[in-house]
Design an enzyme around this catalytic site. Structure first.
Site, PDB file in Angstrom:
ATOM      1  N   ASN A 217       0.871  -1.186   0.000  1.00 25.97           N
ATOM      2  CA  ASN A 217       0.000   0.000   0.000  1.00 25.97           C
ATOM      3  C   ASN A 217       0.902   1.227   0.000  1.00 25.97           C
ATOM      4  O   ASN A 217       1.523   1.548   1.010  1.00 25.97           O
ATOM      5  CB  ASN A 217      -0.882  -0.048   1.261  1.00 25.97           C
ATOM      6  CG  ASN A 217      -1.686   1.218   1.454  1.00 25.97           C
ATOM      7  OD1 ASN A 217      -1.796   2.046   0.547  1.00 25.97           O
ATOM      8  ND2 ASN A 217      -2.259   1.375   2.644  1.00 25.97           N
ATOM      9  N   TRP A 218       0.970   1.897  -1.140  1.00 22.87           N
ATOM     10  CA  TRP A 218       1.890   3.032  -1.267  1.00 22.87           C
ATOM     11  C   TRP A 218       1.332   4.301  -0.614  1.00 22.87           C
ATOM     12  O   TRP A 218       2.014   5.325  -0.583  1.00 22.87           O
ATOM     13  CB  TRP A 218       2.204   3.293  -2.745  1.00 22.87           C
ATOM     14  CG  TRP A 218       2.964   2.181  -3.413  1.00 22.87           C
ATOM     15  CD1 TRP A 218       3.359   0.991  -2.858  1.00 22.87           C
ATOM     16  CD2 TRP A 218       3.437   2.148  -4.779  1.00 22.87           C
ATOM     17  NE1 TRP A 218       4.025   0.225  -3.784  1.00 22.87           N
ATOM     18  CE2 TRP A 218       4.093   0.906  -4.972  1.00 22.87           C
ATOM     19  CE3 TRP A 218       3.360   3.041  -5.853  1.00 22.87           C
ATOM     20  CZ2 TRP A 218       4.670   0.543  -6.191  1.00 22.87           C
ATOM     21  CZ3 TRP A 218       3.927   2.684  -7.069  1.00 22.87           C
ATOM     22  CH2 TRP A 218       4.577   1.440  -7.231  1.00 22.87           C
ATOM     23  N   LYS A 219       0.109   4.236  -0.149  1.00 26.93           N
ATOM     24  CA  LYS A 219      -0.546   5.397   0.499  1.00 26.93           C
ATOM     25  C   LYS A 219      -0.352   6.645  -0.347  1.00 26.93           C
ATOM     26  O   LYS A 219      -0.327   6.570  -1.571  1.00 26.93           O
ATOM     27  CB  LYS A 219      -0.009   5.586   1.920  1.00 26.93           C
ATOM     28  CG  LYS A 219      -0.100   4.320   2.759  1.00 26.93           C
ATOM     29  CD  LYS A 219       0.072   4.588   4.219  1.00 26.93           C
ATOM     30  CE  LYS A 219       0.230   3.276   4.965  1.00 26.93           C
ATOM     31  NZ  LYS A 219       0.107   3.419   6.391  1.00 26.93           N
TER      32      LYS A 219
ATOM     33  N   HIS B 109      -9.524   0.534   5.178  1.00 25.39           N
ATOM     34  CA  HIS B 109      -8.224   0.804   5.820  1.00 25.39           C
ATOM     35  C   HIS B 109      -8.449   1.711   7.026  1.00 25.39           C
ATOM     36  O   HIS B 109      -9.291   2.624   6.979  1.00 25.39           O
ATOM     37  CB  HIS B 109      -7.265   1.455   4.825  1.00 25.39           C
ATOM     38  CG  HIS B 109      -5.851   1.465   5.316  1.00 25.39           C
ATOM     39  ND1 HIS B 109      -5.410   2.389   6.221  1.00 25.39           N
ATOM     40  CD2 HIS B 109      -4.805   0.650   5.045  1.00 25.39           C
ATOM     41  CE1 HIS B 109      -4.132   2.139   6.492  1.00 25.39           C
ATOM     42  NE2 HIS B 109      -3.745   1.093   5.786  1.00 25.39           N
TER      43      HIS B 109
ATOM     44  N   GLU C 181      -6.877   4.132   8.147  1.00 26.11           N
ATOM     45  CA  GLU C 181      -6.719   5.573   7.886  1.00 26.11           C
ATOM     46  C   GLU C 181      -8.001   6.146   7.295  1.00 26.11           C
ATOM     47  O   GLU C 181      -8.367   7.293   7.567  1.00 26.11           O
ATOM     48  CB  GLU C 181      -5.500   5.809   6.977  1.00 26.11           C
ATOM     49  CG  GLU C 181      -4.207   5.603   7.764  1.00 26.11           C
ATOM     50  CD  GLU C 181      -3.015   5.161   6.945  1.00 26.11           C
ATOM     51  OE1 GLU C 181      -3.027   5.284   5.707  1.00 26.11           O
ATOM     52  OE2 GLU C 181      -2.037   4.669   7.562  1.00 26.11           O
TER      53      GLU C 181
ATOM     54  N   GLU D 189      -5.276  -5.581  10.543  1.00 25.08           N
ATOM     55  CA  GLU D 189      -4.269  -4.552  10.769  1.00 25.08           C
ATOM     56  C   GLU D 189      -4.552  -3.842  12.093  1.00 25.08           C
ATOM     57  O   GLU D 189      -5.364  -2.903  12.141  1.00 25.08           O
ATOM     58  CB  GLU D 189      -4.315  -3.517   9.642  1.00 25.08           C
ATOM     59  CG  GLU D 189      -4.060  -4.096   8.276  1.00 25.08           C
ATOM     60  CD  GLU D 189      -3.494  -3.037   7.332  1.00 25.08           C
ATOM     61  OE1 GLU D 189      -2.384  -3.240   6.842  1.00 25.08           O
ATOM     62  OE2 GLU D 189      -4.150  -2.001   7.136  1.00 25.08           O
TER      63      GLU D 189
ATOM     64  N   GLY E 169       2.351   1.833  10.774  1.00 25.00           N
ATOM     65  CA  GLY E 169       3.256   2.974  10.631  1.00 25.00           C
ATOM     66  C   GLY E 169       3.965   3.363  11.919  1.00 25.00           C
ATOM     67  O   GLY E 169       4.568   4.426  12.002  1.00 25.00           O
TER      68      GLY E 169
ATOM     69  N   SER F 153       3.495  -2.559  10.249  1.00 22.73           N
ATOM     70  CA  SER F 153       4.951  -2.550  10.385  1.00 22.73           C
ATOM     71  C   SER F 153       5.609  -3.874   9.983  1.00 22.73           C
ATOM     72  O   SER F 153       6.540  -4.325  10.646  1.00 22.73           O
ATOM     73  CB  SER F 153       5.346  -2.138  11.808  1.00 22.73           C
ATOM     74  OG  SER F 153       4.870  -0.829  12.075  1.00 22.73           O
TER      75      SER F 153
ATOM     76  N   GLY G  31       2.796  -1.270   4.297  1.00 23.21           N
ATOM     77  CA  GLY G  31       2.810   0.159   3.984  1.00 23.21           C
ATOM     78  C   GLY G  31       4.222   0.636   3.736  1.00 23.21           C
ATOM     79  O   GLY G  31       4.779   0.493   2.648  1.00 23.21           O
ATOM     80  N   GLY G  32       4.842   1.199   4.772  1.00 21.46           N
ATOM     81  CA  GLY G  32       6.161   1.833   4.662  1.00 21.46           C
ATOM     82  C   GLY G  32       7.196   1.023   3.902  1.00 21.46           C
ATOM     83  O   GLY G  32       7.892   1.555   3.023  1.00 21.46           O
TER      84      GLY G  32
HETATM   85  C1  PEP Z   1      -0.742  -0.184   5.987  1.00 14.63           C
HETATM   86  O1  PEP Z   1      -0.745   0.943   5.539  1.00 14.63           O
HETATM   87  O2  PEP Z   1      -1.670  -0.946   5.688  1.00 14.63           O
HETATM   88  C2  PEP Z   1       0.357  -0.600   6.837  1.00 14.63           C
HETATM   89  C3  PEP Z   1       0.304  -1.773   7.395  1.00 14.63           C
HETATM   90  O3  PEP Z   1       1.400   0.292   7.025  1.00 14.63           O
HETATM   91  P1  PEP Z   1       2.849  -0.019   7.702  1.00 14.63           P
HETATM   92  O4  PEP Z   1       3.355  -1.283   7.058  1.00 14.63           O
HETATM   93  O5  PEP Z   1       3.668   1.169   7.362  1.00 14.63           O
HETATM   94  O6  PEP Z   1       2.609  -0.199   9.147  1.00 14.63           O
END
Ligand code: PEP
Length: 254
Positions: free
Chosen positions: A9-11, A95, A97, A167, A173, A213, A234-235
């Site tokens: 997920n490049w957000k 998600h 967010e 999640e 994050g 993470s 994500g990251g």
């Molecule tokens: C996400 O955005 O779904 C996520 C899990 O982010 P991260 O891996 O950065 O925690």
């Protein structure tokens, strides 16, 4: 029987050029991997360009969101059909967010799930508890509510193209990953819930990804858990080498 999925997920990151660079760095590093379903979810504006870049590769395209209506006076929104048209095979919904920053309700998420199922798009359906909910022992109630309401009236045959992503909000994050045991416990709970709501076969066949993470250093042990069928990243999906290492995970004997 459940093919692992690793989705990035490049957000809200990457210009067109940066998205091109990232995907062209990723393609050769995962090209030999036929055991994992590999998915990337760039921002809307990069979808077309990334679709062209991954054409003929083993990487699939996802969008990070959609609006449940097919067309109309909905300024700023994008429909499932348009996402399919640009080359998406999956769409992420629910998600945390979107739930937290944009106030998305379980009802809205459910209408997105139906709209996506109606046009035959795959769904990556996210759920997860906040830190406060975990600390006050509400995790399972929250997951139950999110699953029941988010998947309301979704038929068994429609569940075949749906992937659940667990999640925990406190792990997204933050650099704090759920322990292998915490992830396994939540995933087993979600699978039992799917047995209750659908049947054993559906529950057994549905992939449940872990997100929060995930990094090259923790993916192997997370993927060794029996009910962890992949990861939503994500990251670490913003760096081709890190994401490739996650895709090419080596599950360890537990
Ligand atoms: C996400 O955005 O779904 C996520 C899990 O982010 P991260 O891996 O950065 O925690």
């Amino acid at each position: 029987m459940r093919k692992p999925m690793i989705a990035g997920n490049w957000k809200l990151h990457k210009t067109l050029q940066e998205a091109s660079d990232l995907i062209s760095g990723l393609i050769p590093n995962v090209a030999d991997n036929r055991n994992v379903e590999i998915v990337v979810a760039p921002v809307y504006t990069s979808l077309g360009k990334v679709a062209e870049a991954i054409s003929g590769s083993n990487i699939k395209l996802a969008a990070q969101n959609c609006y449940p209506e097919p067309q109309g006076a909905f300024t700023g929104e994008v429909s499932p059909l348009l996402l399919k048209d640009v080359g998406c095979q999956y769409v992420i919904i629910g998600h945390s967010e979107r739930r937290q920053l944009f106030g998305e309700s379980n009802k809205l998420i459910n209408s997105k799930a139906h709209a996506l199922a109606d046009v035959g798009l795959g769904i990556i359906f996210c759920i997860g508890e906040t830190l406060e909910e975990r600390e006050t022992e509400q995790t399972f109630d929250v997951l139950r509510r999110q699953v029941r309401l988010g998947l309301k009236n979704l038929r068994e045959d429609q569940m075949k193209s749906l992937v659940v992503a667990y999640e925990p909000v406190w792990a997204i994050g933050t650099g704090k990953t759920a322990s292998d045991e915490q992830a396994q416990e939540a995933h087993a709970f979600i699978r039992a819930l799917l047995t209750e709501l659908y049947d054993k076969e559906t529950a057994k066949a549905t992939r449940i990804l872990y997100g929060g993470s995930v990094k090259p250093g923790n993916v192997d042990s997370l993927m060794s858990q029996p009910d962890v069928d992949g990861a939503l990243v994500g990251g670490a999906s913003l760096k081709a080498d890190d994401f490739a290492r996650i895709v090419n995970f080596q599950a360890q004997d537990s």
